[in-house]
Design a protein around this motif. Structure first.
Motif, PDB file in Angstrom:
ATOM      1  N   ALA A 280      52.743  27.584  71.031  1.00 50.48           N
ATOM      2  CA  ALA A 280      52.312  26.604  72.024  1.00 50.48           C
ATOM      3  C   ALA A 280      52.009  25.252  71.399  1.00 50.48           C
ATOM      4  CB  ALA A 280      51.083  27.127  72.766  1.00 50.48           C
ATOM      5  N   ASP A 281      51.624  25.247  70.129  1.00 46.22           N
ATOM      6  CA  ASP A 281      51.285  23.980  69.478  1.00 46.22           C
ATOM      7  C   ASP A 281      52.470  23.035  69.379  1.00 46.22           C
ATOM      8  OD1 ASP A 281      48.683  24.711  69.177  1.00 46.22           O
ATOM      9  OD2 ASP A 281      48.788  25.091  67.018  1.00 46.22           O
ATOM     10  N   LYS A 282      53.688  23.595  69.346  1.00 47.79           N
ATOM     11  CA  LYS A 282      54.841  22.712  69.195  1.00 47.79           C
ATOM     12  C   LYS A 282      55.031  21.836  70.438  1.00 47.79           C
ATOM     13  CE  LYS A 282      58.124  24.243  66.609  1.00 47.79           C
ATOM     14  NZ  LYS A 282      58.149  23.263  65.478  1.00 47.79           N
ATOM     15  N   GLY A 283      54.985  22.443  71.622  1.00 47.07           N
ATOM     16  CA  GLY A 283      55.113  21.664  72.844  1.00 47.07           C
ATOM     17  C   GLY A 283      53.948  20.720  73.045  1.00 47.07           C
ATOM     18  N   ALA A 284      52.750  21.161  72.692  1.00 47.51           N
ATOM     19  CA  ALA A 284      51.566  20.309  72.821  1.00 47.51           C
ATOM     20  C   ALA A 284      51.625  19.144  71.845  1.00 47.51           C
ATOM     21  CB  ALA A 284      50.305  21.132  72.590  1.00 47.51           C
ATOM     22  N   GLY A 285      52.066  19.408  70.628  1.00 45.00           N
ATOM     23  CA  GLY A 285      52.182  18.345  69.640  1.00 45.00           C
ATOM     24  C   GLY A 285      53.222  17.317  70.021  1.00 45.00           C
ATOM     25  N   ARG A 286      54.342  17.785  70.566  1.00 42.02           N
ATOM     26  CA  ARG A 286      55.391  16.855  71.001  1.00 42.02           C
ATOM     27  C   ARG A 286      54.860  15.930  72.096  1.00 42.02           C
ATOM     28  NH1 ARG A 286      58.701  20.408  72.364  1.00 42.02           N
ATOM     29  NH2 ARG A 286      59.960  20.485  70.466  1.00 42.02           N
ATOM     30  N   LEU A 287      54.207  16.512  73.094  1.00 46.53           N
ATOM     31  CA  LEU A 287      53.645  15.700  74.174  1.00 46.53           C
ATOM     32  C   LEU A 287      52.642  14.692  73.637  1.00 46.53           C
ATOM     33  CD1 LEU A 287      53.137  15.335  77.376  1.00 46.53           C
ATOM     34  CD2 LEU A 287      51.106  16.721  76.908  1.00 46.53           C
ATOM     35  N   ALA A 288      51.703  15.147  72.826  1.00 47.57           N
ATOM     36  CA  ALA A 288      50.634  14.275  72.357  1.00 47.57           C
ATOM     37  C   ALA A 288      51.172  13.131  71.496  1.00 47.57           C
ATOM     38  CB  ALA A 288      49.597  15.087  71.584  1.00 47.57           C
ATOM     39  N   LEU A 289      52.110  13.420  70.623  1.00 44.94           N
ATOM     40  CA  LEU A 289      52.668  12.371  69.777  1.00 44.94           C
ATOM     41  C   LEU A 289      53.432  11.337  70.591  1.00 44.94           C
ATOM     42  CD1 LEU A 289      53.805  14.559  66.778  1.00 44.94           C
ATOM     43  CD2 LEU A 289      52.286  12.584  66.600  1.00 44.94           C
ATOM     44  N   LEU A 290      54.192  11.799  71.575  1.00 42.76           N
ATOM     45  CA  LEU A 290      54.937  10.850  72.398  1.00 42.76           C
ATOM     46  C   LEU A 290      54.005  10.009  73.255  1.00 42.76           C
ATOM     47  CD1 LEU A 290      58.018  13.006  73.437  1.00 42.76           C
ATOM     48  CD2 LEU A 290      58.036  10.960  72.002  1.00 42.76           C
ATOM     49  N   VAL A 291      52.974  10.602  73.825  1.00 39.30           N
ATOM     50  CA  VAL A 291      52.005   9.806  74.584  1.00 39.30           C
ATOM     51  C   VAL A 291      51.408   8.726  73.688  1.00 39.30           C
ATOM     52  CG1 VAL A 291      49.760   9.829  75.728  1.00 39.30           C
ATOM     53  CG2 VAL A 291      51.432  11.601  76.264  1.00 39.30           C
ATOM     54  N   ALA A 292      51.017   9.089  72.493  1.00 34.85           N
ATOM     55  CA  ALA A 292      50.351   8.152  71.595  1.00 34.85           C
ATOM     56  C   ALA A 292      51.265   7.030  71.119  1.00 34.85           C
ATOM     57  CB  ALA A 292      49.786   8.903  70.393  1.00 34.85           C
TER      58      ALA A 292
END
Length: 348
Positions: A280-292
């Motif tokens: 689950a961390d992969k999808g969460a990390g992708r979202l968070a990095l792109l938002v930032a």
């Protein structure tokens, strides 16, 4: 609004209801950037506090602060916010402020005060380009202006994710009708803005908290300091509830190396950064990095990958808000040179 389910009924006694009541009283309308925070009432209260205590109250003319919001929005490729805040700034010019910003024609802004503050705001998104404030503002006035900058670096990223490019249909945006609509929007937003509003009424909705070091300039104003400290504390709480320590570490490490601007085209850089994250961390990390760092690149696939493990609106809003707040706080750390020309940069 994209990716979120509308909240149709709000209990007036709930925290969301209390915030909405204040927004309608002071701001006139509960706009979509506020509504998208409704799944997490504490973050809605934090957003309202930093908007109200920097943009709606204080000593700096509100039209100048709207021009700052429009300029910051241009640096973040957020046309929705550029149009709205440029209209609110109500620049007396044959060309709208939005058009001048989009076309890079800031030298054609006839009002020297607006031109200098816009030039300064455009410089604020990169550590290497930040300029000193263009006039001898007091430290509390500087806190208002820097607060507007940080607030809209936060809002722009979330607007890019959850809202369309414009409030207007594409067929009328660039034509005569669109200009007339935005003129009316500016007039509506201007109503009541010159009326005195007491500082601090939003703060009862937020906890007392310690002001992070990168926001130390806010200490020049007790109300702005309380608002940003409470906002930052709520974001950290929700980020820790939703995202794993590994995801937050990856995002914070990437932001620590970021000095502003947009990463390389495409998303290859994201996949490299999240390569060691699992499950689950992969999808969460992708979202968070792109938002930032590249919020305009988020699409349905990114949201679907996140929702595979985090199915609720509250989880999506909380993760996106934490990442956007982390990026805005990183921008806040660039702002110290802006205070160099002040006779009093910090409270005694």
């Amino acid at each position: 609004m994209k990716y979120l389910h509308p909240i149709r009924r709000v209990d007036p006694s709930s925290l969301v209801g209390q915030v909405y009541t204040q927004i309608r009283h002071d701001f006139g309308v509960v706009s979509d950037p506020f509504k998208l925070h409704a799944p997490i009432p504490e973050l809605l209260a934090g957003l309202w506090a930093i908007v109200r205590e920097t943009t709606l109250v204080g000593q700096v003319p509100w039209a100048l602060k709207e021009a700052v919001a429009a300029a910051v929005s241009q640096t973040n490729a957020c046309p929705y916010c550029v149009e709205i805040h440029a209209s609110a700034a109500r620049l007396p010019s044959p060309s709208s402020l939005a058009d001048l910003l989009k076309q890079g024609r800031t030298q054609d802004i006839s009002d020297p005060a607006v031109r200098s503050i816009v030039t300064w705001a455009l410089s604020s998104s990169q550590a290497s380009t930040i300029k000193t404030l263009p006039a001898s503002f007091s430290a509390p006035e500087a806190a208002e202006l820097l607060g507007v900058v940080v607030t809209y670096h936060y809002i722009n990223r979330l607007v890019n994710v959850f809202l369309p490019e414009s409030l207007l249909p594409s067929l009328v945006r660039g034509g005569w009708l669109g200009k007339q609509v935005w003129k009316q929007v500016g007039h509506k937003l201007a109503q009541g803005r010159n009326e005195h509003k007491p500082a601090g009424t939003s703060l009862r909705l937020l906890p007392e908290a310690e002001l992070p070091a990168e926001l130390s300039w806010a200490a020049a104003s007790p109300t702005i300091s309380h608002a940003f400290a409470g906002w930052a504390a709520r974001l950290e709480e929700k980020g820790a509830e939703i995202l794993s320590p590994q995801v937050r570490l990856v995002v914070n490490e990437q932001l620590a190396r970021w000095s502003g601007g947009v990463p390389a085209l495409g998303r290859g850089w994201v996949e490299k950064v999240i390569a060691d994250l699992k499950g689950a961390d992969k999808g969460a990390g992708r979202l968070a990095l792109l938002v930032a760092l590249a919020s305009f690149q988020i699409d349905e696939r990114v949201i679907e990958d996140f929702h595979a493990s985090y199915p609720t609106d509250a989880q999506l809003v909380g993760a996106a808000a934490w990442a956007s707040g982390a990026a805005a706080r990183r921008v806040a750390s660039f702002l110290a040179p802006a205070l160099a020309s002040l006779p009093l940069s910090h409270p005694s």
